[in-house]
Scaffold this active site. Structure first.
Site, PDB file in Angstrom:
ATOM      1  N   ARG A 103       2.312 -10.584  -0.927  1.00  0.00           N
ATOM      2  CA  ARG A 103       2.547  -9.456  -1.841  1.00  0.00           C
ATOM      3  C   ARG A 103       3.519  -8.420  -1.308  1.00  0.00           C
ATOM      4  O   ARG A 103       3.981  -7.563  -2.057  1.00  0.00           O
ATOM      5  CB  ARG A 103       1.214  -8.788  -2.194  1.00  0.00           C
ATOM      6  N   ARG A 133     -10.769   3.307  -1.696  1.00  0.00           N
ATOM      7  CA  ARG A 133     -10.371   2.507  -0.531  1.00  0.00           C
ATOM      8  C   ARG A 133     -10.723   3.305   0.727  1.00  0.00           C
ATOM      9  O   ARG A 133     -10.149   4.370   0.954  1.00  0.00           O
ATOM     10  CB  ARG A 133      -8.863   2.269  -0.531  1.00  0.00           C
ATOM     11  N   CYS A 150      -9.302  -3.757 -10.557  1.00  0.00           N
ATOM     12  CA  CYS A 150      -8.859  -2.572  -9.817  1.00  0.00           C
ATOM     13  C   CYS A 150      -7.519  -2.817  -9.128  1.00  0.00           C
ATOM     14  O   CYS A 150      -7.011  -1.953  -8.433  1.00  0.00           O
ATOM     15  CB  CYS A 150      -9.917  -2.122  -8.819  1.00  0.00           C
ATOM     16  N   ASN A 184      -4.193  -7.707  -6.885  1.00  0.00           N
ATOM     17  CA  ASN A 184      -3.090  -7.678  -5.908  1.00  0.00           C
ATOM     18  C   ASN A 184      -3.223  -8.863  -4.948  1.00  0.00           C
ATOM     19  O   ASN A 184      -2.250  -9.556  -4.649  1.00  0.00           O
ATOM     20  CB  ASN A 184      -3.114  -6.389  -5.082  1.00  0.00           C
ATOM     21  N   ASP A 185      -4.452  -9.047  -4.468  1.00  0.00           N
ATOM     22  CA  ASP A 185      -4.677 -10.171  -3.558  1.00  0.00           C
ATOM     23  C   ASP A 185      -4.899 -11.470  -4.313  1.00  0.00           C
ATOM     24  O   ASP A 185      -4.428 -12.527  -3.884  1.00  0.00           O
ATOM     25  CB  ASP A 185      -5.870  -9.885  -2.637  1.00  0.00           C
ATOM     26  N   GLU A 210     -11.051 -11.573  -5.287  1.00  0.00           N
ATOM     27  CA  GLU A 210      -9.625 -11.538  -4.935  1.00  0.00           C
ATOM     28  C   GLU A 210      -9.185 -12.782  -4.178  1.00  0.00           C
ATOM     29  O   GLU A 210      -8.076 -12.847  -3.667  1.00  0.00           O
ATOM     30  CB  GLU A 210      -9.274 -10.248  -4.184  1.00  0.00           C
ATOM     31  N   HIS A 261       0.821  -1.210   0.000  1.00  0.00           N
ATOM     32  CA  HIS A 261       0.000   0.000   0.000  1.00  0.00           C
ATOM     33  C   HIS A 261       0.849   1.251   0.000  1.00  0.00           C
ATOM     34  O   HIS A 261       0.446   2.286  -0.515  1.00  0.00           O
ATOM     35  CB  HIS A 261      -0.997  -0.047   1.158  1.00  0.00           C
TER      36      HIS A 261
HETATM   37  C1  PEP Z   1      -6.455  -5.831  -4.712  1.00  0.00           C
HETATM   38  O1  PEP Z   1      -6.304  -6.699  -3.855  1.00  0.00           O
HETATM   39  O2  PEP Z   1      -6.110  -5.953  -5.902  1.00  0.00           O
HETATM   40  C2  PEP Z   1      -7.068  -4.534  -4.364  1.00  0.00           C
HETATM   41  C3  PEP Z   1      -7.406  -3.661  -5.291  1.00  0.00           C
HETATM   42  O3  PEP Z   1      -7.228  -4.234  -3.069  1.00  0.00           O
HETATM   43  P1  PEP Z   1      -6.036  -3.844  -2.064  1.00  0.00           P
HETATM   44  O4  PEP Z   1      -4.811  -3.583  -2.888  1.00  0.00           O
HETATM   45  O5  PEP Z   1      -6.505  -2.639  -1.346  1.00  0.00           O
HETATM   46  O6  PEP Z   1      -5.945  -5.047  -1.220  1.00  0.00           O
HETATM   47 MG    MG Z   2      -7.311  -6.586  -1.963  1.00  0.00          MG
END
Ligand code: PEP
Ligand code: MG
Length: 590
Positions: free
Chosen positions: A473, A304, A510, A462-463, A439, A197
Site C-alpha cells: 500500500r 489507532r 474503517c 487499506n490492508d 484485513e 499513514h
Molecule cells: C486498514 O488496514 O484499513 C486500517 C484501517 O488500519 P491501518 O490503516 O491502520 O492499517
Molecule cells: Mg490495517
C-alpha cells in the site's frame, strides 16, 4: 528577483489531502547526506566554530519546542523522545571534537560536524546491541536537523519562520503528526501513497498534500513561490499572476461550499429511503475529538493507539493508558468509541527494536501477533481499556486477525483481565463490544467462525486490499495496481457482511475506502452497517448517504458482483455517485 519572470513549472502527483495552499517553498533533501566540503583560512576558524555552535543551539531550541508541542498533543511520554535527542547534542565530548576538527582540519563547520558524527555512527552500527543500533536512526535524524540549521544561515532572515510549503522526499507519520499548522501550509513529497499513514494523518489534520511527485526535491528551488492543489494533485512553482488569482478564487469557492455542506451535520445519516448507516470517525489522537463532535459523528469507529503508545521510548503504563482511553470514553459519550489494540510492525512504528530487520515485514511480526507474543504489554492495554469503559461507552477491536486461534486467545486474555479487575474491585463495562478487524483474506474465509466470537467486524480495507491483490500500500511503483474496486475485494466485503448477518452482528469499514465517494453506493449496497472516516470526510460522506437510495444501491451491488474488472465496477458505482451527488465529485470535490 529581476529580469524576466520565471516560467510556471507544473508537476503532477497523487492528491492525498484536499485543500489549496499558497506560499514559498521550503525544500528538504533526503537522508543524512554529506554536505559540501571546503577549506577555510586560519582567520575563519573562530567564525566557523561559532556557526557550528549556532546551528547546535538552534537545533536544541527546535527540539525543545517539538517536545512541548508533542506533549501538548499527546502527553508527556511522547515528548520525552525529543529530550533524549537533545541529550545527544548536549554531549560535551562531541562538541569539543567538532570544534577541534574545525581548527585542526581547517574544513568548514558543517563538514567537520558531519565527519565527527559519521565516526560515532559507524562505531555504533558495528556493536551487536540491538538497542544501540536502533538509536543510530535517532542520531541520523538529529544530524540532519543540525545540518539543515546550517543551511538555513544562507536563507534570508526568518525565511523559515514564515508559513511555507514543505517539499521533501518523504515524511514519517510522526513528522506529519508534529507539524505546526501555522508554519506548514501544505506539503509535497516524492514518495508515498494515498493509503500511507502519513497521508491519513495529513487528511486528519487538514493539511493539503500531494505525494508521489518524482524529483520534486531536486527540481524545486528553495523559497520559490508555489501552489499546492490538493484536489487535483497539481503542484505549481512560480505560478503566474493569473494562476494565483484562479487558485485564490477557487479556494474561496471551496470553503463556501464546505460551510454549506456543514449545515447538514445535524441530519441523521439515513439514505433517501430511510436506511440508517452509522457514520463514525477515525482518529489517532484524543484532541481530534473536538472535530469529531463538531461534525456530529455517531461515534469513533477506529482509535489507532500505536501513535501514542509507541512514539516515546517507554511504553505508557496502565494508568497513563487508562487516562487516555477515559478521555475518549468521556469525550465521545453518549456514543461509542472503539479502541483498536496496538497495531505495530509492517509499515508502522515498531513495537521494539529487532535484532535484525525482518526479511518481509508486511508478512512478519505485526498487529495482533506482537500483542499475543508480549502478553504482559497486551494485558496492560486491555486492562486500561476495560477500566476506562466504566466512564463511557467503549468498544475494542483486534487488528490483523488471521484466524480463530488468535481471536480465541485475545478473548481469553480479555476474560482474564476482567477476572483480575473483579478481584481488585475495579469497575468496567461487562457488555463492552468486542470486534475483529477483517484485513487479511484468511479472516474473510473463516468469517462465519470468527463471527461467533465477536460483536462486530470492522473491515480494514487499506490492508485487506494489499493482502488480496498483493500490492504494497505504500509502494508508489505499484500504486496503480492497488484497486479498491477489484472484483476480489468487493466479493470479500460481501462475504464478510453476509457472514456477519448470519450471526446477527454488524459490519463497519474503517479503511480509507469508506471515504471514497465514488464507491459509497457500492459499499452501502454490499450491506455495510457503518462507515468510519477521517473527521474531515464526515460532511461529504453524510451528504452522499443522504442522497442515495438503499434499494438502488443493493441492485447496483448485485450487478457489481457479476462484473470481472476493477474498472467496470468503479464505473458502475461512479455513475450512480454522479447521478446522486455530482456536486461533491471531481472538479467539485470539497
Ligand atoms: C486498514 O488496514 O484499513 C486500517 C484501517 O488500519 P491501518 O490503516 O491502520 O492499517
Ligand atoms: Mg490495517
Amino acid at each position: 528577483m529581476s529580469g524576466t519572470p520565471p516560467v510556471e513549472e507544473i508537476y503532477h502527483g497523487i492528491a492525498v489531502s484536499r485543500g489549496i495552499a499558497i506560499g514559498p517553498t521550503h525544500v528538504i533533501a533526503r537522508g543524512f547526506t554529506a554536505p559540501d566540503v571546503y577549506e577555510i583560512s586560519e582567520h575563519a576558524v573562530t567564525s566557523e566554530q561559532e556557526r557550528y555552535l549556532k546551528a547546535l543551539a538552534t537545533t536544541q531550541k527546535q527540539l525543545g519546542e517539538l517536545q512541548k508541542r508533542m506533549e501538548a498533543i499527546s502527553g508527556r511520554e511522547e515528548g520525552l523522545v525529543f529530550e533524549a535527542h537533545s541529550m545527544i547534542l548536549d554531549d560535551p565530548g562531541v562538541t569539543q571534537e567538532v570544534l577541534r576538527a574545525i581548527s585542526e582540519r581547517r574544513q568548514n563547520a558543517e563538514f567537520s560536524f558531519y565527519a565527527v558524527m559519521q565516526t560515532y555512527l559507524e562505531s555504533m552500527r558495528r556493536v551487536s546491541d540491538a538497542y544501540l543500533k536502533e538509536r543510530t536512526i535517532d542520531i541520523e535524524d538529529i544530524c540532519q536537523r543540525v545540518l539543515r540549521n546550517f543551511s538555513s544561515d544562507d536563507l534570508p532572515e526568518n525565511a523559515l519562520d514564515q508559513a511555507h510549503l514543505l517539499v521533501t522526499y518523504d515524511l514519517t507519520p510522526s513528522d506529519t503528526a508534529s507539524m505546526d499548522r501555522s508554519k506548514i501550509l501544505g506539503f509535497v513529497t516524492e514518495s508515498g501513497s494515498f493509503n500511507s499513514h502519513t497521508a491519513i494523518l495529513a487528511r486528519a489534520l487538514g493539511i493539503p498534500a500531494i505525494v508521489g511527485i518524482g524529483n520534486a526535491v531536486l527540481e524545486t528551488r528553495a523559497l520559490a513561490p508555489a501552489i499546492i492543489d490538493g484536489y487535483s494533485g497539481t503542484f505549481i512553482v512560480y505560478p503566474s499572476e493569473e494562476t494565483t488569482a484562479h487558485y485564490r478564487a477557487l479556494n474561496k469557492e471551496r470553503q463556501a461550499a464546505r460551510k454549506e455542506l456543514e449545515t447538514l451535520r445535524d441530519q441523521e445519516s439515513n439514505t433517501r429511503d430511510g436506511h440508517h448507516i452509522t457514520l463514525s470517525a477515525n482518529i489517532e489522537f484524543t484532541h481530534e475529538l473536538d472535530a469529531v463532535r463538531e461534525h456530529c459523528a455517531e461515534g469513533v469507529g477506529l482509535f489507532r493507539t500505536e501513535f501514542f503508545l509507541l512514539e516515546s521510548s517507554e511504553h505508557p503504563d496502565e494508568e497513563a493508558q487508562t487516562k487516555v482511553y477515559t478521555e475518549l470514553a468521556e469525550g465521545i459519550s453518549p456514543n461509542q468509541g472503539i479502541i483498536r489494540t496496538l497495531d505495530a510492525g509492517g509499515d508502522k512504528l515498531s513495537a521494539e527494536p529487532l535484532p535484525e530487520p525482518e526479511p518481509n515485514p508486511f508478512l512478519g511480526w505485526r498487529g495482533i501477533r506482537i500483542s499475543l507474543d508480549r502478553q504482559e504489554l497486551f494485558k496492560k492495554q486491555l486492562r486500561a481499556i476495560l477500566r476506562a469503559s466504566a466512564k463511557g461507552k467503549l468498544g475494542m477491536m483486534f487488528p490483523f486477525i488471521s484466524g480463530m486461534t488468535e481471536l480465541k486467545s485475545c478473548r481469553k486474555l480479555v476474560q482474564t483481565c476482567m477476572e483480575e479487575l473483579d478481584k481488585e474491585g475495579l469497575p468496567y463495562d461487562q457488555n463492552l463490544e468486542i470486534g475483529a478487524m477483517i484485513e487479511i483474506p484468511s479472516a474473510v474465509l473463516v468469517a462465519d467462525e470468527l463471527a461467533k466470537e465477536v460483536d462486530f467486524f470492522s473491515i480494514g480495507t487499506n490492508d485487506l486490499i494489499q493482502y488480496t491483490v498483493a500490492v504494497d500500500r505504500i509502494n508508489h511503483r505499484v500504486a496503480k495496481l492497488y484497486r479498491s474496486s477489484h472484483p476480489s475485494v468487493i466479493r470479500l466485503i460481501k462475504m464478510t457482511t453476509d457472514a456477519a448477518k448470519r450471526a446477527g452482528i454488524w459490519t463497519g469499514i474503517c479503511g480509507e475506502m469508506a471515504a471514497d465517494l465514488h464507491l459509497t453506493p457500492l459499499l452501502i449496497g454490499l450491506g455495510v452497517d457503518e462507515l468510519s472516516v477521517g473527521p474531515r470526510e464526515l460532511a461529504p460522506v453524510r451528504k452522499a448517504l443522504l442522497s442515495l437510495d438503499f434499494s438502488e444501491c443493493q441492485a447496483l451491488a448485485e450487478k457489481a458482483l457479476t462484473l470481472s474488472t476493477a474498472a467496470e465496477i468503479l464505473e458502475l458505482s461512479r455513475n450512480a455517485a454522479y447521478a446522486a451527488y455530482a456536486d461533491l465529485l471531481g472538479e467539485n470535490s470539497i
